[in-house]
Design a protein around this motif. Sequence first.
Motif, PDB file in Angstrom:
ATOM      1  N   GLY A 253      -7.740   1.652 -28.854  1.00  0.00           N
ATOM      2  CA  GLY A 253      -8.456   0.702 -29.705  1.00  0.00           C
ATOM      3  C   GLY A 253      -7.975  -0.722 -29.506  1.00  0.00           C
ATOM      4  O   GLY A 253      -8.780  -1.669 -29.522  1.00  0.00           O
ATOM      5  N   ILE A 254      -6.662  -0.889 -29.323  1.00  0.00           N
ATOM      6  CA  ILE A 254      -6.111  -2.225 -29.077  1.00  0.00           C
ATOM      7  C   ILE A 254      -6.716  -2.836 -27.819  1.00  0.00           C
ATOM      8  O   ILE A 254      -6.839  -4.060 -27.698  1.00  0.00           O
ATOM      9  N   GLN A 255      -7.144  -1.989 -26.893  1.00  0.00           N
ATOM     10  CA  GLN A 255      -7.689  -2.490 -25.639  1.00  0.00           C
ATOM     11  C   GLN A 255      -9.082  -3.094 -25.774  1.00  0.00           C
ATOM     12  O   GLN A 255      -9.668  -3.541 -24.784  1.00  0.00           O
ATOM     13  N   ILE A 256      -9.605  -3.140 -26.991  1.00  0.00           N
ATOM     14  CA  ILE A 256     -10.833  -3.890 -27.207  1.00  0.00           C
ATOM     15  C   ILE A 256     -10.578  -5.380 -26.948  1.00  0.00           C
ATOM     16  O   ILE A 256     -11.510  -6.167 -26.799  1.00  0.00           O
ATOM     17  N   THR A 257      -9.298  -5.755 -26.878  1.00  0.00           N
ATOM     18  CA  THR A 257      -8.934  -7.134 -26.548  1.00  0.00           C
ATOM     19  C   THR A 257      -9.006  -7.413 -25.048  1.00  0.00           C
ATOM     20  O   THR A 257      -8.736  -8.550 -24.623  1.00  0.00           O
ATOM     21  N   ARG A 258      -9.353  -6.427 -24.245  1.00  0.00           N
ATOM     22  CA  ARG A 258      -9.431  -6.641 -22.796  1.00  0.00           C
ATOM     23  C   ARG A 258     -10.305  -7.835 -22.402  1.00  0.00           C
ATOM     24  O   ARG A 258      -9.946  -8.590 -21.484  1.00  0.00           O
TER      25      ARG A 258
ATOM     26  N   VAL B 161       3.566 -10.137 -17.575  1.00  0.00           N
ATOM     27  CA  VAL B 161       3.760 -10.094 -19.024  1.00  0.00           C
ATOM     28  C   VAL B 161       3.219  -8.786 -19.599  1.00  0.00           C
ATOM     29  O   VAL B 161       3.851  -8.135 -20.441  1.00  0.00           O
ATOM     30  N   GLY B 162       2.041  -8.386 -19.122  1.00  0.00           N
ATOM     31  CA  GLY B 162       1.457  -7.144 -19.607  1.00  0.00           C
ATOM     32  C   GLY B 162       2.306  -5.934 -19.264  1.00  0.00           C
ATOM     33  O   GLY B 162       2.500  -5.037 -20.095  1.00  0.00           O
ATOM     34  N   MET B 163       2.835  -5.887 -18.034  1.00  0.00           N
ATOM     35  CA  MET B 163       3.680  -4.758 -17.651  1.00  0.00           C
ATOM     36  C   MET B 163       4.964  -4.743 -18.468  1.00  0.00           C
ATOM     37  O   MET B 163       5.477  -3.665 -18.818  1.00  0.00           O
ATOM     38  N   GLY B 164       5.484  -5.915 -18.782  1.00  0.00           N
ATOM     39  CA  GLY B 164       6.665  -5.978 -19.635  1.00  0.00           C
ATOM     40  C   GLY B 164       6.388  -5.424 -21.024  1.00  0.00           C
ATOM     41  O   GLY B 164       7.208  -4.680 -21.593  1.00  0.00           O
ATOM     42  N   MET B 165       5.242  -5.776 -21.602  1.00  0.00           N
ATOM     43  CA  MET B 165       4.865  -5.243 -22.912  1.00  0.00           C
ATOM     44  C   MET B 165       4.677  -3.732 -22.847  1.00  0.00           C
ATOM     45  O   MET B 165       5.087  -2.996 -23.762  1.00  0.00           O
ATOM     46  N   LEU B 166       4.063  -3.260 -21.775  1.00  0.00           N
ATOM     47  CA  LEU B 166       3.833  -1.828 -21.616  1.00  0.00           C
ATOM     48  C   LEU B 166       5.155  -1.077 -21.516  1.00  0.00           C
ATOM     49  O   LEU B 166       5.347  -0.034 -22.170  1.00  0.00           O
ATOM     50  N   ALA B 167       6.072  -1.572 -20.700  1.00  0.00           N
ATOM     51  CA  ALA B 167       7.372  -0.908 -20.535  1.00  0.00           C
ATOM     52  C   ALA B 167       8.148  -0.897 -21.848  1.00  0.00           C
ATOM     53  O   ALA B 167       8.724   0.127 -22.238  1.00  0.00           O
TER      54      ALA B 167
ATOM     55  N   ALA C  92       0.794   0.141 -30.258  1.00  0.00           N
ATOM     56  CA  ALA C  92       0.036  -1.112 -30.243  1.00  0.00           C
ATOM     57  C   ALA C  92       0.503  -1.995 -29.082  1.00  0.00           C
ATOM     58  O   ALA C  92      -0.312  -2.622 -28.383  1.00  0.00           O
ATOM     59  N   LEU C  93       1.811  -2.034 -28.861  1.00  0.00           N
ATOM     60  CA  LEU C  93       2.362  -2.813 -27.752  1.00  0.00           C
ATOM     61  C   LEU C  93       1.915  -2.234 -26.414  1.00  0.00           C
ATOM     62  O   LEU C  93       1.607  -2.979 -25.467  1.00  0.00           O
ATOM     63  N   ILE C  94       1.860  -0.913 -26.322  1.00  0.00           N
ATOM     64  CA  ILE C  94       1.378  -0.259 -25.104  1.00  0.00           C
ATOM     65  C   ILE C  94      -0.066  -0.651 -24.818  1.00  0.00           C
ATOM     66  O   ILE C  94      -0.428  -0.971 -23.683  1.00  0.00           O
ATOM     67  N   GLY C  95      -0.907  -0.634 -25.853  1.00  0.00           N
ATOM     68  CA  GLY C  95      -2.309  -1.007 -25.672  1.00  0.00           C
ATOM     69  C   GLY C  95      -2.473  -2.439 -25.187  1.00  0.00           C
ATOM     70  O   GLY C  95      -3.277  -2.722 -24.284  1.00  0.00           O
ATOM     71  N   MET C  96      -1.713  -3.356 -25.769  1.00  0.00           N
ATOM     72  CA  MET C  96      -1.784  -4.749 -25.331  1.00  0.00           C
ATOM     73  C   MET C  96      -1.295  -4.893 -23.891  1.00  0.00           C
ATOM     74  O   MET C  96      -1.865  -5.660 -23.104  1.00  0.00           O
TER      75      MET C  96
ATOM     76  N   ALA D 196     -12.237   2.329 -22.821  1.00  0.00           N
ATOM     77  CA  ALA D 196     -11.074   2.628 -23.647  1.00  0.00           C
ATOM     78  C   ALA D 196     -11.481   3.176 -25.010  1.00  0.00           C
ATOM     79  O   ALA D 196     -10.832   4.084 -25.544  1.00  0.00           O
ATOM     80  N   ILE D 197     -12.542   2.634 -25.582  1.00  0.00           N
ATOM     81  CA  ILE D 197     -13.013   3.122 -26.879  1.00  0.00           C
ATOM     82  C   ILE D 197     -13.419   4.588 -26.767  1.00  0.00           C
ATOM     83  O   ILE D 197     -13.073   5.419 -27.618  1.00  0.00           O
TER      84      ILE D 197
END
Length: 434
Positions: free
Chosen positions: A56-61, A80-86, A115-119, A369-370
């Motif tokens: 659901g967070i990936q609606i921000t894609r 930055v995204g990979m850092g948030m995912l890790a 939520a951090l994983i989704g972002m 994603a939805i």
Amino acid sequence: MPVQPLSWLSIFRLGLVQLCLGAIVVLMTSTLNRLMVVELMLPAVLPGALVALHYGIQITRPNWGYRSDTCGNRTRWVIVGMGMLAAGALLAAFAIPVMEATFWLGLCVSILAYALIGMGVGASGTSLLALMATATAEHRRPAAASITWLMMIFGIAVTAITVGQVLDPYSHDRMLAIVAVVTGGAFVVTCLAIWGIERRAGVQAAPLAEPMTFRAGLREIWAERAARNFTFFVFLSMTAYFMQELIMEPFAGLVFDMTPGQTTSMSGAQNGGVFVGMVLVGVCATGLRFGALRSWVVAGCLGSAATLAAITLIASAGLKPLLVPSVITLGFFNGMFAVAAIGAMMQLAGQGRERREGTRMGLWGAAQAIAAGFGGLVGAGLADAMRTTLGNDASAFGAVFSIEAGLFLLSALVALRVMGGRGQTARMGLVAGE
């Protein structure tokens, strides 16, 4: 500075980023999911809701795509995204022992982590595909997209199999150490793989155009009848595709008494089947010019439905030796369907009044994603409801697999109508995407 199209080496390096993304995400959707349901004895709908949150967070894609279109530095958003995912994946693993000791505290940590994983997935994945779309020569774009997709599946399969081998005998400390190695290694590989590619390619950000919000972009796509019908097919078929994602490992653990390591290895073998199915479609449809795109989609849907029916019978008969081969076969047909369906989606995403690679990639990624989150949550919720109602794990999971098989059959029928004639879905030019 003129644009220098990406070499095959650079395309492969970008594929390594997708590989890393898949390696981290599989820990969340398979290993951590199974630990919550089996070891912590929590209802399957809980990890289902957490994974649905990440989707659901990936609606921000679309917003991430638009940022990467206009900021002049897609590499930054990938890292930055990979850092948030890790960081999110490591936090999600840490939440498992916390949840065992104090459930509500662990749940709060898990919500933040997912939520951090989704972002992270949205920022990294969308910006990466946008970079490929703008820096890859036109005649190489379809093959480049397929390479990155297959590398992601390869990363999922290898990580699941490897983690499955080293996870037993299970302990929280062992699990945390494994997750730390995977996430840390993925972040380092991502930085090394992508560094300098965008600069050498000379890709400049697009001039600041009229802002496109998610609603505006969705209205533009929805106004086209073909896109509107295809959107229904994507949502229906991807719901079916992801219904078993969160329950297959708990199913194997509860019905066949498989260990965490065994079920994680089974998940890796299933993704290996997905990889083979995708390669087969790519080779046959591109190299051999065999089969229309619609035919591969329908064949994959029908094969997935038949295999799910077989797994239902295997569960009711207790035929454990047939489980893993059947799950691999399911992965094979899933891969066949997915690469063809996503190929059609990528073709449609390239059509429209404006070509904004990042924004349009983001719009379609959000839609997928939805459906993925909805399918996973529905599958987990149905499994819980059926276990309570039927009182037998084999019958309960079999009922869910039967519903999923029905959705695949319906998807095949819809594909026959929506994906029309040869003019619309002629030969597949080996296209895929995340």
